[in-house]
Design an enzyme around this catalytic site. Structure first.
Site, PDB file in Angstrom:
ATOM      1  N   ASP A  98       2.199 -31.170 -18.692  1.00  0.00           N
ATOM      2  CA  ASP A  98       2.643 -29.854 -19.129  1.00  0.00           C
ATOM      3  C   ASP A  98       1.565 -29.248 -20.023  1.00  0.00           C
ATOM      4  O   ASP A  98       1.131 -29.882 -20.996  1.00  0.00           O
ATOM      5  CB  ASP A  98       3.954 -29.997 -19.933  1.00  0.00           C
ATOM      6  CG  ASP A  98       4.912 -28.858 -19.662  1.00  0.00           C
ATOM      7  OD1 ASP A  98       6.105 -29.119 -19.417  1.00  0.00           O
ATOM      8  OD2 ASP A  98       4.453 -27.695 -19.692  1.00  0.00           O
ATOM      9  N   ASP A 199       2.895 -23.773 -19.080  1.00  0.00           N
ATOM     10  CA  ASP A 199       4.052 -23.331 -19.842  1.00  0.00           C
ATOM     11  C   ASP A 199       3.943 -21.890 -20.328  1.00  0.00           C
ATOM     12  O   ASP A 199       2.928 -21.507 -20.904  1.00  0.00           O
ATOM     13  CB  ASP A 199       4.159 -24.256 -21.080  1.00  0.00           C
ATOM     14  CG  ASP A 199       5.338 -23.940 -21.957  1.00  0.00           C
ATOM     15  OD1 ASP A 199       6.448 -24.289 -21.587  1.00  0.00           O
ATOM     16  OD2 ASP A 199       5.121 -23.333 -23.016  1.00  0.00           O
ATOM     17  N   GLU A 253       4.679 -21.531 -14.959  1.00  0.00           N
ATOM     18  CA  GLU A 253       6.042 -21.130 -15.335  1.00  0.00           C
ATOM     19  C   GLU A 253       5.962 -19.661 -15.701  1.00  0.00           C
ATOM     20  O   GLU A 253       5.453 -19.300 -16.753  1.00  0.00           O
ATOM     21  CB  GLU A 253       6.564 -21.923 -16.538  1.00  0.00           C
ATOM     22  CG  GLU A 253       8.001 -21.550 -16.845  1.00  0.00           C
ATOM     23  CD  GLU A 253       8.368 -21.641 -18.310  1.00  0.00           C
ATOM     24  OE1 GLU A 253       7.488 -21.476 -19.165  1.00  0.00           O
ATOM     25  OE2 GLU A 253       9.552 -21.884 -18.602  1.00  0.00           O
ATOM     26  N   HIS A 325      14.292 -28.690 -17.287  1.00  0.00           N
ATOM     27  CA  HIS A 325      14.691 -29.083 -18.650  1.00  0.00           C
ATOM     28  C   HIS A 325      15.166 -27.904 -19.488  1.00  0.00           C
ATOM     29  O   HIS A 325      15.616 -28.090 -20.626  1.00  0.00           O
ATOM     30  CB  HIS A 325      13.496 -29.753 -19.336  1.00  0.00           C
ATOM     31  CG  HIS A 325      12.382 -28.785 -19.566  1.00  0.00           C
ATOM     32  ND1 HIS A 325      11.634 -28.239 -18.544  1.00  0.00           N
ATOM     33  CD2 HIS A 325      11.930 -28.223 -20.695  1.00  0.00           C
ATOM     34  CE1 HIS A 325      10.764 -27.388 -19.036  1.00  0.00           C
ATOM     35  NE2 HIS A 325      10.921 -27.340 -20.346  1.00  0.00           N
ATOM     36  N   ASP A 326      15.008 -26.681 -18.933  1.00  0.00           N
ATOM     37  CA  ASP A 326      15.427 -25.476 -19.679  1.00  0.00           C
ATOM     38  C   ASP A 326      16.740 -24.909 -19.165  1.00  0.00           C
ATOM     39  O   ASP A 326      17.211 -23.891 -19.690  1.00  0.00           O
ATOM     40  CB  ASP A 326      14.390 -24.350 -19.505  1.00  0.00           C
ATOM     41  CG  ASP A 326      13.175 -24.536 -20.351  1.00  0.00           C
ATOM     42  OD1 ASP A 326      12.120 -23.970 -20.013  1.00  0.00           O
ATOM     43  OD2 ASP A 326      13.263 -25.278 -21.354  1.00  0.00           O
TER      44      ASP A 326
END
Ligand code: TEU
Ligand code: CA
Length: 558
Positions: A98, A199, A253, A325-326
């Site tokens: 990430d 990210d 993302e 994960h969000d």
């Protein structure tokens, strides 16, 4: 379209803190991931995305990096990371990490040096600005609530943070800062990473005038993404990033992208290899927060996915997810209550994995993990959830109502520990888990599902194997996406088609049975979530039970 090594791969996201703890401290670790590589190989995984494992104070669970070159001791050592890389390579698996470079942690040495000398060189690694008439420089609300501006102690200046105040935004206008980031990125790639998930990257371009926007909440502030959506020029920074770093697989993302910029982002010479498709997830974005999130409607969900597929295939590929994960667990979010069953979960997984694009499975999705039952706000450990609770309370929801909103939408639903067994803590840890284990673990766990040929896990294994099979991987990778039966209530169906194969994926999300008229003969039933693997078809009428999904090869019609 030129073929790339990653086009026909299947990826898996690991949230390390919740994956497997091997030293009893209640926190997942690298040793745990290494011990499960064979489990992932058996699932058919080619690419593993690790959520951040860098040194961090964990204000935002590691998305606040204090040292880009160090592994957080909570997860293990650099030697263990190197071992993970080597073990993955032995299994012909790729590791991507990430890359959190819109911001760092306030504990990063760059920021500490900036605070020590607010007029010095390191202050220009960030956005330090004077206030306006005793107020912050602009009226932006951060993604985690409150102003985007925090006072620089001992000065009349503020620093800018689009996320938590402990996550100061990095100043991408500063070439020195960019070179530091590129050096770090190349260092990790030289170690053997195959690429990165990148990210919040759309946020790196700011409007340096920091203009106010019309307030959109009771706090008199305006959402910070209004600045993101209004400013041009992110493409130049992304191109600078791409040309300054080694060639790698990158998945961005990206929220709030300008719609006409898709080819620049994922085309043949795009900024990224691919970006995630969030079109189904943003359907339930509330205007002001989770408290006013609209309920999901099947027809809108179906239309959003179809639209994204048709648009994307003109230019390249997106990465398809059900959850990450969000997000809350997809089985709870995208399936009506009658469909939150193994059949419904298999159906949802089949749609996601057989779309055109790179499928990403999130840890626990493959065993059908669902949202947890949350009893109090104290059970959560997420900065975003706590902010959303306060936002709900400020507009008048009761404690119970706000708790219900958070229970339904919280990212912690995806962060409860992976459920390996029906034993203590679901086999995640022998210690006290950092976040509670979902009480459903007794029935929903890897060990139990290994034993059952008809389990969600064993279905996912068949599904991934089908997508990667010699006969069908070409059509599932490069075949055209063509929607079908869009006017049939409850049915989500599409062809994956090339000159040699015509595959129909058809699912009935409705509560009642549905019948569809096939356009040509069935040549083969490749997959069905019916236990006996059959399909119910009379002549050209295919009858689908509620929550039934089928994958059929049809005689190739034009
Ligand atoms: O998320 C970026 C992002 O868009 C978030 O604002 C997201 O909408 C929010 O987390 C939903 O509650 C990335 C990471 O995926 C997320 O985990 C981090 O919290 C965030 O960036 C900051 O790094
Ligand atoms: Ca541990």
């Amino acid at each position: 379209m030129g073929k790339k090594w990653w086009h026909d791969k299947v990826a898996y996201q690991i949230y390390p803190k919740s994956f497997l703890d091997t030293n009893g401290d209640g926190i997942g670790d690298l040793r745990g991931i290494i011990s499960k590589l064979d489990y992932l190989k058996k699932l058919g995984i080619d690419i593993i995305w690790l959520s951040p494992i860098y040194k961090s104070p964990f204000v935002d669970q590691g998305y606040d990096i204090a040292d880009y070159y160090a592994i957080a001791e909570e997860f293990g050592t650099m030697e263990e990371f190197d071992e993970l890389l080597a073990e993955a390579k032995k299994r012909d698996m790729h590791i991507i990490m990430d890359l959190v470079i819109n911001h760092c942690s306030d504990k990063h040495e760059w920021f500490q040096k900036a605070l020590a000398d607010p007029d010095g060189a390191f202050a220009d690694y960030f956005y330090f600005r004077k206030g306006k008439n005793g107020n912050p420089p602009s009226n932006y609300r951060s993604y985690f609530g409150g102003s985007c501006w925090e006072k620089v102690p001992g000065t009349d200046k503020y620093y800018f943070h689009m996320f938590a105040k402990e996550q100061p935004d990095l100043n991408w206008e500063n070439p020195k800062l960019r070179q530091e980031l590129y050096k770090m990125i190349n260092w990790w790639l030289e170690k053997g990473l195959s690429g990165f998930r990148i990210d919040a990257i759309i946020n790196i371009k700011k409007d340096l005038n920091f203009p106010d926007f019309a307030p959109d909440g009771k706090d008199g502030l305006a959402s910070c993404w209004k600045m993101v959506e209004s400013v041009d020029g992110v493409g130049e920074l992304l191109e600078d990033l791409k040309k300054s770093t080694f060639d790698a697989f990158t998945v961005g993302e990206v929220f709030n992208m300008k719609p006409d910029e898709l080819p620049e982002f994922i085309g043949e010479t795009g900024h990224f290899s691919t970006i995630f498709d969030f079109s189904a997830h943003t359907l339930t974005d509330g205007k002001h927060g989770w408290y006013d999130a609209p309920k999901l409607e099947f027809a809108k969900w179906r239309a959003a996915i179809i639209q994204a597929q048709l648009e994307t295939q003109k230019y390249g590929f997106k990465a398809n997810i059900i959850e990450n994960h969000d997000e809350p667990r997809g089985a709870s979010r995208f399936l009506p209550s009658y469909a939150q069953t193994p059949d419904g979960i298999k159906m949802l997984g089949t749609i996601s994995l057989l779309l055109r694009g790179i499928p990403f499975i999130y840890q626990g999705q493959e065993i059908g993990m669902r949202n947890a039952k949350w009893n109090s706000m104290e059970e959560f450990d997420d900065i975003s959830t706590k902010d959303q609770y306060h936002t709900a309370r400020e507009v008048g929801l009761s404690d119970q109502e706000a708790l219900e909103v958070c229970s339904r939408m919280s990212r912690d639903n995806a962060r409860t520990p992976m459920q390996w067994t029906s034993g203590e803590n679901g086999g995640f840890t022998k210690g006290t888990p950092w976040l509670k284990v979902n009480p459903l673990f007794k029935d929903v766990n890897v060990e139990a599902q290994e034993q059952h040929p008809d389990s969600v896990l064993n279905y996912y294994r068949k599904l991934v194997a089908l997508r990667k099979s010699d006969e069908l991987k070409e059509v599932f990778t490069y075949g055209e996406f063509l929607p079908e039966y869009e006017n049939v209530d409850g049915v989500m169906a599409f062809y994956r088609k090339d000159e040699s194969k015509c595959i129909l994926v058809a699912a009935n999300f409705g509560k009642d049975a549905a019948t569809i008229k096939l356009k040509s003969e069935i040549e083969k039933v490749w997959l069905s979530n019916r236990i006996d693997g059959t399909v119910d078809c009379e002549k050209d009428s295919l009858n689908l039970r509620s929550c039934e999904v089928v994958v059929l090869e049809l005689e190739n019609h034009k």
